[in-house]
Motif scaffolding. Structure first.
Motif, short mmCIF file in Angstrom:
data_model
loop_
_atom_site.label_atom_id
_atom_site.label_comp_id
_atom_site.label_asym_id
_atom_site.label_seq_id
_atom_site.Cartn_x
_atom_site.Cartn_y
_atom_site.Cartn_z
N ARG A 270 7.10 -36.98 23.59
CA ARG A 270 6.98 -38.13 21.76
C ARG A 270 6.23 -38.03 21.63
O ARG A 270 5.73 -37.73 20.27
N SER A 271 5.13 -37.12 21.96
CA SER A 271 4.09 -37.00 20.86
C SER A 271 3.79 -36.06 20.28
O SER A 271 3.51 -35.31 19.37
N LEU A 272 4.58 -34.57 21.03
CA LEU A 272 4.77 -33.68 20.16
C LEU A 272 5.41 -33.80 18.77
O LEU A 272 5.41 -33.59 17.56
N ALA A 273 6.92 -34.67 18.61
CA ALA A 273 7.93 -34.89 17.83
C ALA A 273 7.13 -35.69 16.71
O ALA A 273 6.54 -35.60 15.70
N ASN A 274 5.83 -36.17 17.07
CA ASN A 274 5.49 -36.94 15.90
C ASN A 274 3.99 -36.20 15.26
O ASN A 274 3.82 -36.00 14.24
N VAL A 275 3.89 -35.01 16.08
CA VAL A 275 2.67 -34.24 15.36
C VAL A 275 4.45 -33.59 14.58
O VAL A 275 3.17 -33.13 13.36
N PHE A 276 4.88 -32.98 14.97
CA PHE A 276 5.81 -32.57 13.98
C PHE A 276 6.57 -32.96 12.71
O PHE A 276 6.19 -32.39 12.22
N ILE A 277 6.81 -34.58 12.82
CA ILE A 277 7.00 -35.41 11.89
C ILE A 277 5.63 -35.26 10.95
O ILE A 277 6.30 -35.31 9.47
N ASN A 278 5.20 -35.75 11.36
CA ASN A 278 3.24 -35.26 10.43
C ASN A 278 3.10 -33.73 9.99
O ASN A 278 2.74 -33.82 8.42
N GLN A 279 3.64 -33.14 10.34
CA GLN A 279 3.13 -31.75 9.83
C GLN A 279 4.77 -31.45 8.65
O GLN A 279 4.20 -30.21 8.65
N SER A 280 5.48 -32.08 8.71
CA SER A 280 6.42 -31.82 8.06
C SER A 280 6.56 -32.36 7.25
O SER A 280 7.78 -32.66 5.99
N GLN A 281 5.68 -33.14 6.06
CA GLN A 281 5.75 -33.84 5.16
C GLN A 281 5.35 -32.65 4.04
O GLN A 281 4.88 -32.09 3.97
N LYS A 282 5.92 -33.11 3.01
CA LYS A 282 5.45 -32.06 1.95
C LYS A 282 6.07 -30.82 1.53
O LYS A 282 5.35 -29.95 1.66
N ILE A 283 6.97 -30.23 2.46
CA ILE A 283 7.27 -28.77 2.81
C ILE A 283 8.20 -27.95 2.36
O ILE A 283 8.69 -29.58 2.06
N THR A 284 8.61 -27.13 2.27
CA THR A 284 9.23 -26.46 1.58
C THR A 284 10.68 -26.22 2.93
O THR A 284 9.61 -26.61 4.20
N TYR A 285 12.14 -25.83 2.54
CA TYR A 285 13.07 -26.14 3.74
C TYR A 285 12.65 -25.39 4.56
O TYR A 285 12.82 -25.22 5.59
N SER A 286 11.79 -23.89 3.85
CA SER A 286 11.54 -22.43 4.62
C SER A 286 11.17 -22.90 5.41
O SER A 286 11.05 -22.54 6.41
N GLN A 287 9.44 -23.50 5.31
CA GLN A 287 8.40 -24.12 5.93
C GLN A 287 9.09 -25.23 7.75
O GLN A 287 8.87 -24.71 8.30
N PHE A 288 9.85 -26.05 6.89
CA PHE A 288 10.49 -26.51 7.86
C PHE A 288 10.95 -25.82 9.12
O PHE A 288 10.38 -26.69 10.66
N LYS A 289 12.23 -25.51 9.19
CA LYS A 289 12.76 -24.72 9.59
C LYS A 289 11.97 -23.51 10.26
O LYS A 289 12.54 -23.59 11.72
#
Length: 464
Positions: A270-289
């Motif tokens: 769950r902690s890893l998921a929260n970190v990922f969600i926070n890091q996925s804000q305002k990034i491009t779709y390519s970066q997200f993948k």
């Protein structure tokens, strides 16, 4: 397919554990209902059906349940209609139209109107009585009334149809104490199969609502039973008692829960998921993948020799919506990507397992694929319904095979069900090392010295 070892080498050296209707999960769409008028009646068939629907909806709310059941028996089994002339005219119109399909639509929907209400109020005995009344119809007795002859033939045909099997199965899960009744190995996964039923827009509103309610009830009961099992199976006070284990893994279920709950520092799933969600804000779709690949395969020793699977998933994501790669990630793209990844890891639209799923279950420990799916759900909770639909398709694809032949699939589904439950929303599980020699940085954890604790947690509601 042989059972596989749940445990990684760094965790334990002791334990080893470990239908097909058609390829289409949903029934074929019925052709449009005709609306014909008769010379001896001003009612259309659809209007006649509506009168009978409203009759039951009104009485289910205002009359005693036992009385409503008797009214159902009089109208559909005995053809003794109520004093209200509209009901008499409506049922005669349906029979005069001489359409088995129209009768089935009417009969099935009325059944679900009653079942929906009784299941909500936990009146399971009445639900079983309804099935008994249908099955004990007096079809062999001759009768001079031609309408009753037709009605009995239609009831016989209905009893021999898949609609009746679905109806009967939805009720047979309950005994007097609301315990699931095992019929076939697939019956253990009714919550998933019911998801397919309530997502099918071609089913009646009552049928869909009944399926939704029943699915949620069974899920809630599984959560409760799993929490009670983990608590009592570790307690000296209940040591002499037989504990209700809702899984099909036997005593290995508790050990599996411990393996899933092992936290390395603060980086649990769950902690890893929260970190990922926070890091996925305002990034491009390519970066997200790109970040998604790292998230799925990073910091998890259960993914041994995972290069080939990581490469497969990288290719799958790379080919998905490449025209959006330079756009800023939004919620829609996030959800669609997670759903597509779930589909790629499980089942095609046709209901056939994907090549990646077949490869994973052949080469990987069931826990490995289950954790991969868990990680996806933790960053995309709204994908869980879609995941359950994919599970339903898998179950239906293999449902004609025996439990022994499908043991590999059962192991996988059981591990997934446990993983998704212990990381669910309203129950929190924690693993505590009870050893006096425990050190925070130790590399090896003896699971025999660990205890699992579960507690209910409050759900924060989203603000409007």
């Amino acid at each position: 397919m042989p059972s596989q070892d749940f445990s990684s080498k760094s965790e334990t050296k002791e334990s080893k554990v470990l239908p097909a209707l058609t390829n289409n999960i949903l029934p074929q769409q019925n052709p449009p209902q005709p609306t014909a008028k008769f010379t001896n009646s001003e009612l259309t068939v659809s209007a006649a059906q509506d009168i009978i629907y409203k009759f039951f909806i009104h009485h289910i709310n205002d009359s005693a349940s036992e009385l409503v059941l008797q009214q159902f028996k009089k109208i559909f089994i005995q053809l003794i209609t109520p004093v209200n002339p509209k009901i008499t005219q409506a049922i005669q119109t349906i029979i005069e139209f001489d359409s088995q399909r129209e009768f089935n639509n009417l009969f099935k929907r009325c059944c679900y109107i009653l079942l929906n209400n009784w299941i909500i109020h936990r009146k399971y005995e009445l639900a079983r009585d309804l099935i008994k009344i249908i099955s004990e119809r007096a079809i062999s007795q001759p009768h001079p009334d031609n309408c009753l002859k037709i009605l009995r033939v239609w009831l016989t045909n209905f009893v021999n149809s898949k609609d009746y099997e679905d109806l009967k199965l939805s009720v047979s899960k309950y005994d007097d104490d609301y315990h699931p009744v095992e019929i076939h190995w697939t019956s253990h996964y009714q919550p998933y199969l019911l998801v397919a039923q309530y997502l099918d827009a071609k089913n009646t509103p009552e049928e869909r609502q009944t399926a939704r309610i029943m699915s949620q009830q069974l899920k809630d009961k599984y959560k409760f039973d799993l929490a009670m099992y983990t608590s009592r199976s570790q307690s000296a006070a209940f040591k002499s008692e037989k504990h209700n284990n809702p899984t099909l893994l036997g005593d290995e279920a508790l050990r599996l829960i411990k393996i899933i709950l092992i936290n390395r520092g603060s980086l649990n799933y769950r902690s890893l998921a929260n970190v990922f969600i926070n890091q996925s804000q305002k990034i491009t779709y390519s970066q997200f993948k790109e970040y998604l690949i790292k998230y799925l395969f990073y910091y998890d020793t259960k993914f041994e020799n995972n290069d080939i699977y990581q490469e497969q998933i990288t290719n799958i994501l790379g080919s998905f919506h490449p025209n959006n790669d330079q756009k800023i990630l939004n919620n829609s793209l996030h959800l669609r990507t997670c759903n597509y990844l779930i589909k790629s890891l499980t089942v095609e639209n046709t209901g056939k397992p994907t090549p990646l799923f077949v490869m994973c279950v052949n080469k990987l420990n069931p826990l490995t694929l289950a954790i991969l799916i868990l990680k996806i759900i933790l960053i995309s909770p709204y994908s869980q319904t879609y995941l359950e639909l994919c599970f339903a398709r898998l179950i239906q694809y293999y449902q004609d095979q025996s439990a022994a032949d499908c043991q590999w699939l059962i192991d996988f589904l059981e591990v997934c069900q446990i993983a998704l439950t212990i990381y669910g929303e309203n129950v929190q599980y924690n693993l505590v090392n009870m050893s006096e020699k425990y050190q925070e940085e130790q590399l090896f954890i003896d699971l025999n010295n660990c205890r699992v604790f579960s507690q209910h947690k409050q759900i924060k509601k989203d603000k409007d």
